[in-house]
Scaffold this active site. Sequence first.
Site, PDB file in Angstrom:
ATOM      1  N   ARG A 141       0.865  -1.173   0.000  1.00 43.90           N
ATOM      2  CA  ARG A 141       0.000   0.000   0.000  1.00 43.90           C
ATOM      3  C   ARG A 141       0.904   1.227   0.000  1.00 43.90           C
ATOM      4  NH1 ARG A 141      -3.485  -3.039  -1.240  1.00 43.90           N
ATOM      5  NH2 ARG A 141      -5.632  -3.193  -0.446  1.00 43.90           N
ATOM      6  N   GLU A 198      -4.663   7.248  -4.386  1.00 43.98           N
ATOM      7  CA  GLU A 198      -5.170   6.661  -5.620  1.00 43.98           C
ATOM      8  C   GLU A 198      -6.614   7.124  -5.832  1.00 43.98           C
ATOM      9  OE1 GLU A 198      -4.684   2.421  -5.472  1.00 43.98           O
ATOM     10  OE2 GLU A 198      -2.575   2.554  -4.905  1.00 43.98           O
ATOM     11  N   HIS A 219      -2.024   0.272  -9.838  1.00 46.53           N
ATOM     12  CA  HIS A 219      -2.534  -0.705  -8.865  1.00 46.53           C
ATOM     13  C   HIS A 219      -3.219  -1.881  -9.566  1.00 46.53           C
ATOM     14  CE1 HIS A 219      -3.985  -1.148  -4.429  1.00 46.53           C
ATOM     15  NE2 HIS A 219      -3.598  -2.299  -4.948  1.00 46.53           N
TER      16      HIS A 219
END
Length: 342
Positions: free
Chosen positions: A254, A283, A301
């Site tokens: 993360r 994000e 991602h």
Amino acid sequence: MGLTKRPRVVCLGEPKFVGEDYLEEFKKEFSYYVLPATSRAETQQMLPEDIKKNGPIDAFIIRMGTPPYEPFDEDLLKALVPDCSIIVSASAGFNEFDVDWMARQGIWFCNTVNAVAESTADMAMFLILAALRNTTNAEKSARGGSWRGGGGLVPARDPTGLVLGIVGMGSIGKYLARKAVAFNMKIMYYNRNQLPAEEETKYNATYCQSLHELLRAADVVSLNCPLNVATTNLIGEAEFAAMKDGVFVVNTARGAVIDEEAFVKALESGKVARAGLDVFVNEPSPNPYFLQSNKVIVQPHLGGLTDKAYQKAERECFENIRALFSAGKPNSPVIDIVKAKA
């Protein structure tokens, strides 16, 4: 003898990868329904309406693609209380879920443990190779007409003999270790708990007693730990200072595991030669520096977002529910609510 009522299972949106044959078998044991909500607001409206019309929900499934609904907290899910026994998520990470609130309500919460592990490890291995070979700049150079004329392309770094330091030796870290060995990398790892000796042998992995011990030894650092209070900004100025000069950093965990300000400084100073990132703090609008820097290979991602991973993830959700109602405990609870009550 009366018929036993089948547990009522509701899925937030249509599961697209679990497979029709699998779903038909599941329906023989459970009363299954799809809640067609596509946003947080729709879920807040439709969930209590469904319960009022069709009765309490025993198990609630949350598929991949969680951003439109986040966070998964009391405000979103309170209608499930007090009848819901389990909430399952097709995601491996669970920082978007208020697992403590769920546990206080006596609700099991399960993430997926193995579904996205290998595909995320694949992404980490890809980013390691991409960072070592400077692929972003190489592609720009080729597409721009200068062939190998871009700076810093030749010679590239070879993975053979380099030390890969894995931070977080769970399912993803183990898959990564196995893949990296095929590229003749030496594996060191730091984890909350040391693996048993037979597992260390299996993965050719050497344990480090501290994070800084690992960082001092690694040529490539790969972050594969979950995001929680203890790991937020785990890698900061002191940690970058402990690393070798010219280290390569890969993050598929993360974004918030790394202190962004310290990260930028480390890249700009050359302490970090290049980085490969699949995750970011904000994000889908990350710090522009990472998108613009020629020292960073970026991915949006995509780590666990493969067809096979999706199928595994959705099936893990259903199997956690099946395990709870057949054996009394799900397969991958984040919090053991039985022990928590003791």
